[in-house]
Design a protein around this motif. Structure first.
Motif, PDB file in Angstrom:
ATOM      1  N   SER A   1       0.768  -1.030  -0.216  1.00 41.45           N
ATOM      2  CA  SER A   1      -0.029   0.012   0.121  1.00 41.45           C
ATOM      3  C   SER A   1       0.810   1.335   0.069  1.00 41.45           C
ATOM      4  O   SER A   1       1.873   1.384   0.599  1.00 41.45           O
ATOM      5  CB  SER A   1      -0.853   0.013   1.143  1.00 41.45           C
ATOM      6  N   PHE A   2       0.353   2.222  -0.673  1.00 40.21           N
ATOM      7  CA  PHE A   2       1.062   3.562  -0.654  1.00 40.21           C
ATOM      8  C   PHE A   2       0.147   4.610   0.065  1.00 40.21           C
ATOM      9  O   PHE A   2      -1.043   4.993  -0.183  1.00 40.21           O
ATOM     10  CB  PHE A   2       1.006   4.265  -2.160  1.00 40.21           C
ATOM     11  N   THR A   3       0.623   5.142   1.300  1.00 35.77           N
ATOM     12  CA  THR A   3      -0.105   5.904   2.101  1.00 35.77           C
ATOM     13  C   THR A   3       0.215   7.291   2.234  1.00 35.77           C
ATOM     14  O   THR A   3       1.231   7.683   1.454  1.00 35.77           O
ATOM     15  CB  THR A   3       0.124   5.553   3.583  1.00 35.77           C
ATOM     16  N   LYS A   4      -0.412   8.202   2.869  1.00 31.64           N
ATOM     17  CA  LYS A   4      -0.362   9.536   2.891  1.00 31.64           C
ATOM     18  C   LYS A   4       1.102   9.855   3.340  1.00 31.64           C
ATOM     19  O   LYS A   4       1.603  10.817   2.808  1.00 31.64           O
ATOM     20  CB  LYS A   4      -1.571  10.306   3.600  1.00 31.64           C
ATOM     21  N   PRO A   5       1.622   9.302   4.584  1.00 31.20           N
ATOM     22  CA  PRO A   5       3.053   9.714   4.898  1.00 31.20           C
ATOM     23  C   PRO A   5       3.767   9.431   3.923  1.00 31.20           C
ATOM     24  O   PRO A   5       4.801  10.201   3.903  1.00 31.20           O
ATOM     25  CB  PRO A   5       2.984   8.911   6.154  1.00 31.20           C
ATOM     26  N   MET A   6       3.944   8.436   3.213  1.00 31.19           N
ATOM     27  CA  MET A   6       4.783   8.247   2.044  1.00 31.19           C
ATOM     28  C   MET A   6       4.767   9.296   1.270  1.00 31.19           C
ATOM     29  O   MET A   6       5.760   9.854   0.807  1.00 31.19           O
ATOM     30  CB  MET A   6       4.430   6.795   1.516  1.00 31.19           C
ATOM     31  N   LEU A   7       3.621   9.613   0.889  1.00 28.89           N
ATOM     32  CA  LEU A   7       3.434  10.724  -0.119  1.00 28.89           C
ATOM     33  C   LEU A   7       4.111  12.020   0.454  1.00 28.89           C
ATOM     34  O   LEU A   7       4.851  12.953  -0.267  1.00 28.89           O
ATOM     35  CB  LEU A   7       1.993  11.020  -0.563  1.00 28.89           C
ATOM     36  N   LEU A   8       3.632  12.319   1.514  1.00 31.72           N
ATOM     37  CA  LEU A   8       4.480  13.615   2.390  1.00 31.72           C
ATOM     38  C   LEU A   8       5.842  13.551   2.242  1.00 31.72           C
ATOM     39  O   LEU A   8       6.228  14.601   2.166  1.00 31.72           O
ATOM     40  CB  LEU A   8       3.935  13.731   3.842  1.00 31.72           C
TER      41      LEU A   8
END
Length: 266
Positions: free
Chosen positions: A33-40
């Motif tokens: 999964s790709f999550t918001k913290p990774m994106l940030l």
């Protein structure tokens, strides 16, 4: 976590660790999964690199506001952190590392109080652990071994001169556990705990104010929601200060560990 039941009806369940369990943006599973913290984290790298490149593209004797901020960040990382912690003779090669650690921590921490982002990336333990265990930890041991040799480095750390022989075994065990296990963990946990607790407290007061205003039937309690939101605003400013402070502490300690590894004495 227990729920708060009000006399006039309604139940408020304060948020807990689940506030940090965000749904994946895409993918599924722990590894897929790709999550918001990774994106940030990715956004922070793009912002930092982009800003430094744009602000330093046309350097002037009289700096613009953008150039002044870049030079201030560089000067602060160079002189106030790296030079002070490592020493004037050996600090130069480590300026980029300390600057990168400081700016990365700073931006990702401040995401927690910036609208739309509103999540401190380092509030997820995986990120500070990765920075500590995969970056700082191997670097400060590597530079120490490179300078002193593996035998000299271990002797300097575990059996420095001046330690009485009868306490040396216990001292060596404690120092080994500290240097090779506890130090990288405490470096990560310090910034994680601050970001986790600060974000959680802001969420609690925000949702509490919303609950008191919209979910309770008692008009006597509704004005209390204003108090909750005032506290939220004050805590947001406090949290911003702590976020900057924690970025500084992380970079300061990282440089300090490198300086200790390079030093001739324990």
């Amino acid at each position: 976590m227990g729920a708060l039941v009000l006399a006039e009806g309604g139940t408020f369940t304060p948020p807990g660790a689940e506030a940090f369990e965000l749904p994946p943006i895409f993918g599924s599973g722990y590894w897929g999964s790709f999550t918001k913290p990774m994106l940030l984290a990715i956004i922070s790298v793009v912002l930092i690199l982009g800003y430094f490149l744009v602000a330093s593209r046309k350097l002037k004797v009289v700096p613009s506001k953008g150039q002044f901020l870049v030079e201030s960040l560089y000067d602060f990382s160079r002189n106030s952190i790296t030079r002070n912690q490592i020493g004037a003779k050996e600090f130069t090669p480590y300026i980029p590392l300390v600057l990168a650690l400081f700016t990365f921590c700073l931006v990702n921490n401040l995401f927690g109080v910036i609208p739309f982002f509103q999540f401190p990336t380092l509030g997820r333990i995986a990120f500070p652990l990765a920075m500590s265990l995969l970056v700082v930890y191997p670097i400060y041991h590597f530079v120490g071994i490179r300078k002193h040799g593996i035998g000299g480095y271990l002797k300097k750390e575990l059996a420095p001169p001046g330690v009485p022989g009868f306490v040396l075994p216990l001292y060596s065990v404690i120092e080994f556990a500290t240097k090779f296990f506890l130090t990288p963990l405490t470096l990560a946990i310090r910034v994680f705990a601050a970001m986790f607790a600060g974000h959680l407290m802001i969420v609690v007061f925000t949702l509490g104010g919303e609950f008191l205003l919209f979910e309770t039937s008692s008009w006597a309690l509704k004005p209390v929601s204003l108090v909750a939101w005032i506290v939220t605003i004050l805590m947001t400013f406090l949290e911003a200060f702590i976020q900057v402070l924690q970025a500084y502490i992380f970079a300061l300690l990282s440089a300090g560990y490198i300086g200790a590894a390079l030093s001739a004495e324990h």
